[in-house]
Motif scaffolding. Structure first.
Motif, PDB file in Angstrom:
ATOM      1  N   TRP B 165     -11.652 -53.608  -0.305  1.00 20.74           N
ATOM      2  CA  TRP B 165     -10.884 -52.979  -1.389  1.00 20.74           C
ATOM      3  C   TRP B 165     -11.442 -51.584  -1.676  1.00 20.74           C
ATOM      4  N   GLU B 675       2.666 -66.084  -7.637  1.00 19.15           N
ATOM      5  CA  GLU B 675       1.368 -65.558  -8.084  1.00 19.15           C
ATOM      6  C   GLU B 675       1.532 -64.344  -8.993  1.00 19.15           C
ATOM      7  N   ARG B 699      -3.203 -68.628  -7.471  1.00 16.98           N
ATOM      8  CA  ARG B 699      -3.790 -67.326  -7.142  1.00 16.98           C
ATOM      9  C   ARG B 699      -4.366 -67.437  -5.738  1.00 16.98           C
ATOM     10  N   THR B 701      -4.462 -64.494  -3.148  1.00 17.08           N
ATOM     11  CA  THR B 701      -4.981 -63.328  -2.427  1.00 17.08           C
ATOM     12  C   THR B 701      -6.482 -63.194  -2.669  1.00 17.08           C
ATOM     13  N   THR B 703     -10.068 -61.219  -3.657  1.00 17.60           N
ATOM     14  CA  THR B 703     -10.389 -60.670  -4.970  1.00 17.60           C
ATOM     15  C   THR B 703     -11.260 -59.426  -4.862  1.00 17.60           C
ATOM     16  N   THR B 704     -11.155 -58.625  -5.903  1.00 21.49           N
ATOM     17  CA  THR B 704     -12.037 -57.477  -6.040  1.00 21.49           C
ATOM     18  C   THR B 704     -13.424 -57.982  -6.439  1.00 21.49           C
ATOM     19  N   GLY B 707     -13.460 -59.901  -9.486  1.00 22.28           N
ATOM     20  CA  GLY B 707     -12.710 -61.150  -9.534  1.00 22.28           C
ATOM     21  C   GLY B 707     -11.213 -61.025  -9.744  1.00 22.28           C
ATOM     22  N   ARG B 708     -10.667 -59.828  -9.669  1.00 24.94           N
ATOM     23  CA  ARG B 708      -9.209 -59.686  -9.798  1.00 24.94           C
ATOM     24  C   ARG B 708      -8.540 -59.897  -8.444  1.00 24.94           C
ATOM     25  N   HIS B 709      -7.419 -60.568  -8.459  1.00 24.05           N
ATOM     26  CA  HIS B 709      -6.755 -60.848  -7.186  1.00 24.05           C
ATOM     27  C   HIS B 709      -5.981 -59.615  -6.714  1.00 24.05           C
ATOM     28  N   GLU B 714      -3.175 -54.300  -9.534  1.00 28.19           N
ATOM     29  CA  GLU B 714      -4.601 -54.006  -9.548  1.00 28.19           C
ATOM     30  C   GLU B 714      -4.884 -52.741  -8.728  1.00 28.19           C
ATOM     31  N   ARG B 745      -6.879 -54.649 -15.990  1.00 28.18           N
ATOM     32  CA  ARG B 745      -6.409 -55.742 -15.140  1.00 28.18           C
ATOM     33  C   ARG B 745      -4.963 -55.997 -15.550  1.00 28.18           C
TER      34      ARG B 745
END
Lengths: 198, 1023
Positions: B165, B675, B699, B701, B703-704, B707-709, B714, B745
């Motif tokens: 990412w 999602e 969920r 995908t 994650t960053t 913890g964000r998908h 995002e 987020r």
């Protein structure tokens, strides 16, 4: 053959079905191979034969798919795997507190919504059952029932197709599986069949 | 050679295995399993899953089966966007089943009021169609990409490298020679501007000689495919804050001219629908119940219910193809019209209705709403309003106003300032002030030649005889008359409704207007069994939070859009410069679309042609123009897209390596509809007000680091923060008191929009109660609330959770009607005459568009008749597309459950045509067009007009898992199931005079799907 060895061999088979080979695994196999098994090729073969639906040499490692395999001419035809195709095993897994998601498996296999009857999951579960059977005699009928219900003729076909492949790694895996299936059935005969015969 | 038995023993001896620790104490629990033998798990239900709900045998009470979580969301397997009830395994998080959300109006006729506790809806499941049921396979598609990818090699090489990412953000933001590591000689030395570099130019003009083009930041272009509602708003907020006007969805490849024609008649309204359940007669033009429409399954169910009543609905499908809902028989009929001639048939009907005086004269004579209501009507029209027809007048083509008529100042503007002939006095009068006006008038007012809007339509309809109309549309004169007679035999309970089959033609706008104008002749708007504009949705953008507000960026985005929609060519510097130089300013280099919007098909060719300017960064969000735009998948266009000099940076946001995203530089994994978040309004068909809420069921995908998908939102948040855009980060979203809340987020934004939805004023019976502890447990929302607690004020959570639990906010079904009237009524003036259209010029010819409809033969952009472009003798067939019940769009090829039902589409052709060519069903044929040829299976049927061939949309993929590619050195082989079938879009007709432009409707802005001529050849030797 002692049951502990059978459990460990079953666990080894599960490992080979769930994750690509690493140097340690290939080193262990070296004594069985007719020629050196090259790591990169073996990893590719793992994905092609066991993971990637469209590789052209994929053999679906799912019990419910193998059970419906059909031979058409020179080719074997497999129906598409269904995400819920192995849900009949959920009761077994839940009763044993067995969570397939906890196994060290390649992400292609371990992702959500994968069928529960992946042979790697099945054999990992069975390995634990066999380990119990070694210590607790009451587990033997359980193991026998599970083997009879789950490891049907389709799994022999799976082992044979791998064993007959041109891939050294897949071939070794197939040969080992065929051997294991035979030993499992010999050690744990189908209870229903045994009852009929008696 | 070791003994065979030892192979696995060797591995086991090395300590390699999947674990052999036994089950220990739990063994006892497994013993009962041995008694099951090989029998099914349940004598009745076999090995089926346990149900969501458990019933107490003594009390009959239901409670949730603790194995499952049950949540409500909104579908996106098609654009009906029905409410879904999703059954999720609490332990594994796996989606097990999808059915209908009973709170949502699409899924039940007697849908459940939002005030009902969730546990009380257990016995009332809603229904969704096969596509809705199959959606698990879209989300859990094995071809999903879950981490960012960067191309290796040239664009379209099929070689991808997974990247982090952080690398993605660093490269696309900071730019530079970011393709030096790809090995692609064409792009390794290109210095890419990146988001940061382009944003730094936000004060520079695109072209100082053409200030109307706006700032350089218009070089950011967001081309969206299936993105709607608040998800689109999220994207717009980013793009507008960046300083670009170029953010579009897909509308012009869908049905844009339908919307523009609807706005012609119903100002500001994009869609009308019948009150199906109470209608007595419906004409379905270019669609049929059971195929794509809004919403498909609901409309179909309503038709079935209405048709089954003793004195119920009759309907007629007017379409070249007879499909699933186009039944011929009791109370249903089919008119196999020639493609693109709906306007001729409708005008033939209009002519006969007017000549026979079967229109509702009393209704049409009401010149304003007050007069209409006094006469017992529920709407009014401009039938009597006078139009200036003297071409020498400066205000020619406009509606006459009071001051021009010598009547003094008007009390209002626009439709409140119109002039009519008062029937009582025979003299001109302000339309707002009298009760009954002359509708069929031609004369002079204050020295100005005028005609009433109704007269203009009458004259337009009279330009051809019924026999001529019959010859044009291929429908017998007698049939035209019988349709017109039937349509005018049910009072206000008759409706003429349409979908895209009518409008995806060069003359689509005029076709659509003619079809809709039939409704005005019977005065059916707002009437039970008539037509409705629906209840609309609830606003989510304002309320406790101003989620779209970025004050520092107000006005940052301005100027002409890349595809030149919503603005007149005559306002451009290009036009003025030509005029100043004494040149004929027409044609423009490419058409302008002043009445259109979301000109999806023009985005790529305009960017590559750099007209009116170039694109620096193109984002494809689930957009697949090369697959879905007629003609755009041709080799020349694909080569142009692959050339990085044309568009230096292309970022695809997609869930798979798609048919078009395969040509991107980066693919950012997006979330599937199961999602994602989105607020989506319901359609007019259900008559009530409603907004569905889509929120993550699962969920999936990657994650960053925090913890964000991974997903579009995002990505946009992180890009904005990295380059210092306002409106993101700690100072993100203002609330109504002016306090700023963080936007770090996606939930920070969507939860506030949901708080707005919960708080907005209702219409009665639609206040969503706070979620109860039981409901929170059923939907397993406690962990969610904990994770995102800071996104809302504590007091807002109960109602927001209430909306999440119900999957939206909906007016109860009982709110649809007030006695014999529909509750939600549209009371603006309905237009026979569209002044805006009439005063707009065609940017290619300089001619004005027509203010009322008339029969206009289809032409190219420069006016060449299509009949002359491709001689029908040489090209005897016309291609039309079909959106069936199992596959309406490009993206369901991953749904194997649907593909098992219909593995291939094939090319449908009429039995009589097939017989002439010696073709039988299943034969391989070639479809040849002036643009290329494709091989397909023939499907020979009776239900298609001879001379027409058709293919079901969504087949014949080359991406989306259909072809081989490579990720990080791992081969991913394409799946033949996804390749199956045929897509004829890439060989559809291009306009010969405009580079890489499809045939187009220059008025309504639609791209043309139904006017490509073709020939069919039987394959004689199977390859």
């Amino acid at each position: 053959m002692p049951e502990a060895g059978l459990a460990e061999r079953t666990a080894a088979a599960a490992r080979m079905l769930l994750a690509p080979p690493d140097p340690a695994l290939l080193a262990a196999l070296a004594g069985a191979a007719e020629a050196p098994v090259e790591e990169e090729q073996a990893r590719q073969d793992f994905y092609d034969f066991l993971c990637v639906l469209q590789s052209g040499c994929y053999v679906p490692p799912y019990v419910h798919v193998l059970a419906r395999a059909e031979r058409k001419g020179e080719y074997w035809h497999f129906p598409p795997p269904r995400f819920d195709g192995g849900d009949g095993l959920r009761l077994w897994y839940d009763a044993g507190g067995f969570d397939p998601a906890s196994l060290a498996a390649d992400p292609l296999i371990a992702g959500a919504n994968r069928p529960l009857d992946h042979l790697g999951f099945v054999l990992a579960f069975l390995a634990r059952l066999l380990a119990d059977a070694e210590r607790q005699p009451e587990a033997r009928p359980l193991a026998a029932t599970f083997i009879a219900q789950t490891l049907g003729p389709g799994t022999d076909l799976f082992a044979d197709l791998l064993a007959g492949s041109e891939s050294p790694y897949a071939s070794l895996l197939g040969r080992g599986l065929a051997e294991l299936l035979g030993d499992l059935r010999a050690e744990f005969p189908d209870p229903e069949q045994a009852a009929e015969e008696s | 050679m070791i003994e065979r038995r030892g192979i696995l023993a060797l591995v086991a001896a090395a300590g390699i295995g999947a674990g052999t620790v036994g089950f220990g104490k739990r063994l006892a629990e497994m013993v009962p399993l041995t008694s099951r033998g090989r029998r099914a798990l349940h004598p009745i239900y076999g090995n089926a899953n346990t149900p969501e709900w458990l019933r107490d045998g003594k009390t009959d009470a239901l409670k949730l089966n603790p194995q499952w979580t049950v949540r409500h969301t909104v579908d996106l397997q098609c654009h009906s966007e029905c409410g879904l009830r999703v059954k999720i395994d609490r332990k594994t998080g796996r989606v097990q089943r999808i059915i209908g959300n009973p709170y949502h109006p699409n899924t039940r006729s007697d849908y459940v009021p939002v005030s009902t506790p969730m546990v009380d809806t257990m016995r009332l499941p809603g229904t969704v169609c096969a596509r809705g049921n199959a959606g698990i396979q879209s989300a859990f598609d094995p071809y999903r990409i879950l981490v960012p990818l960067k191309r290796k090699g040239a664009r379209g090489s099929g070689q991808w490298q997974p990247i982090t990412w952080d690398q993605l953000l660093r490269e696309v933001c900071d730019g530079g020679k970011i393709f030096a590591d790809t090995g692609d000689t064409a792009s390794k030395d290109i210095d890419v501007l990146g988001f940061r570099g382009l944003y730094a130019k936000r004060a520079e003009m695109m072209d100082t000689k053409a200030p109307e083009l706006g700032h350089r930041t218009n070089g950011l272009v967001f081309q969206g495919g299936r993105i709607v509602g608040s998800r689109m708003a999220f994207a717009q907020r980013f793009v507008h804050t960046f300083g670009s006007v170029n953010v579009f969805d897909h509308v012009n490849i869908c049905e844009l001219s339908h919307h523009v024609a609807t706005r012609h008649i119903y100002p500001g309204v994009n869609m009308t629908q019948p009150d199906v359940r109470e209608a007595k007669f419906i004409l379905y033009w270019g669609t049929q119940p059971g195929n794509a429409n809004f919403p498909m399954q609901t409309q179909s169910r309503f038709v079935a219910e209405a048709r089954s009543k003793p004195d119920g609905l009759q309907y007629v499908v007017i379409d070249p193809v007879l499909s699933r809902g186009g039944v011929v028989g009791d109370r249903a009929d089919w008119v196999p019209i020639a493609p693109g001639t709906d306007g001729a048939l409708a005008l033939g009907m209009i002519r006969w209705i007017i000549e026979q005086k079967r229109y509702d004269a009393r209704y049409l004579a009401c010149p304003n709403q007050k007069a209409a209501e006094a006469a017992g009507e529920l709407s009014h029209t401009d039938a009597s309003h006078l139009v200036i027809v003297d071409a020498a007048q400066p205000k020619a083509r406009t509606l006459l106003t009071a001051d021009l008529a010598g009547l003094g100042k008007a009390a209002g503007k626009g439709d409140a300032d119109r002039v009519v002939i008062d029937v009582a006095t025979g003299k001109p009068a302000k339309a707002a002030e009298i009760a009954v006006a002359e509708i069929d008038y031609a004369g002079t007012v204050n020295g100005i030649a005028v005609k009433s809007a109704f007269r203009l339509l009458r004259e337009a309809a009279a330009e051809h005889t019924l026999a001529e109309y019959a010859a044009i549309c291929g429908v017998a004169e007698q049939r035209i008359v019988s349709l017109a007679r039937e349509f005018t035999s049910h009072g206000k309970q008759a409706v003429s409704t349409m979908y895209r089959g009518v409008v995806k033609h060069p003359n689509g706008y005029y076709n659509g207007a003619a079809v809709l104008l039939l409704n005005l002749l019977v005065g059916n708007l707002n009437e039970t069994g008539g037509l409705t504009t629906g209840g609309g949705g609830y606003g989510v953008q304002t309320g406790p939070y101003e989620v779209m507000s970025v004050p520092e960026a107000a006005g940052a985005a301005f100027g002409v859009t890349l595809p030149r929609d919503g603005v007149r060519y005559e306002e451009s510097s290009e036009y003025r410069a030509k005029v100043a130089a004494g040149q004929n300013p027409y044609p423009a280099k490419r058409p302008w679309f002043p009445l259109g919007f979301a000109m999806f098909s023009e985005t790529l060719p305009s960017a590559i042609a750099r007209y009116p300017y170039a694109a620096d960064i193109l984002i494809w969000h689930k957009a697949t123009p090369l697959y879905s735009v007629p003609s755009q998948g041709n080799p020349e266009m694909v080569a142009a897209v692959k050339d990085p000099k044309n568009i230096p940076l292309i970022i695809a946001v997609d869930i798979v390596v798609g048919d078009t995203s395969m040509y991107a530089d980066y693919i950012l994994p997006d979330v599937s509809y199961l999602e994602s978040w989105c607020h989506v309004d319901t359609y007019p068909t259900t008559l009530t007000k409603g907004t569905g809420l889509r929120w993550p069921m699962v969920r999936l995908t990657g994650t960053t680091a925090d913890g964000r998908h991974f997903c579009m939102e995002e990505f946009l948040i992180d890009v904005a923060k990295r380059i210092g855009m306002p409106g993101y980060g700690e100072k993100g979203i203002p609330d109504s008191a002016g306090k700023y809340w963080p936007l770090n987020r996606r939930e920070d934004w969507y939860l506030k929009a949901t708080a707005n939805l919960a708080a907005t004023k209702g219409v009665g019976g639609d206040v969503v109660p706070p979620a109860t502890a039981e409901e929170i447990a059923i939907a397993d929302l406690a962990p969610f609330q904990k994770d995102f607690a800071s996104a809302l004020k504590p007091g807002e959570w109960p109602e927001v959770l209430g909306v999440m639990v119900r999957g939206g906010r909906f007016e109860p079904a009982s709110g649809a009607r007030e006695g014999s009237k529909l509750s939600h009524r549209f009371t603006s003036t309905l237009h026979f005459y569209a002044e805006e259209t009439a005063t707009t010029r065609d940017s290619m010819s300089g001619a004005f568009f027509h203010g009322t409809t008339r029969w206009v033969p289809p032409t190219t952009a420069r006016g060449k008749p299509l009949e002359a472009l491709d001689d029908p003798k040489q090209w005897p067939f016309t291609i039309v597309t079909l959106k069936g019940a199992l596959q309406t769009h490009s993206r369901l090829s991953s749904n194997y459950a649907l593909r098992e039902i219909m593995p291939e589409n094939g090319v449908r052709m009429a039995t009589s045509d097939a017989a002439k060519l010696g073709i039988q069903s299943g034969d391989w044929i070639f479809v040849v067009t002036p643009e290329g040829r494709r091989r397909a299976r023939a499907v020979v049927v009776e239900g298609i007009r001879p001379g027409v061939i058709s293919f079901n949309a969504g087949y014949g993929h080359w991406g989306y898992g259909a072809s081989n590619y490579d990720i990080g050195g791992q081969k991913v082989a394409g799946d033949a199931v996804r390749r199956a079938g045929i897509n004829l879009n890439p060989v559809m007709r291009r306009d010969p005079d405009v580079w890489q432009m499809s045939l187009m409707d220059l008025v309504g802005g639609s791209v043309v799907f139904f006017n490509t001529r073709a020939k069919v050849e039987k394959e004689t030797v199977h390859a």
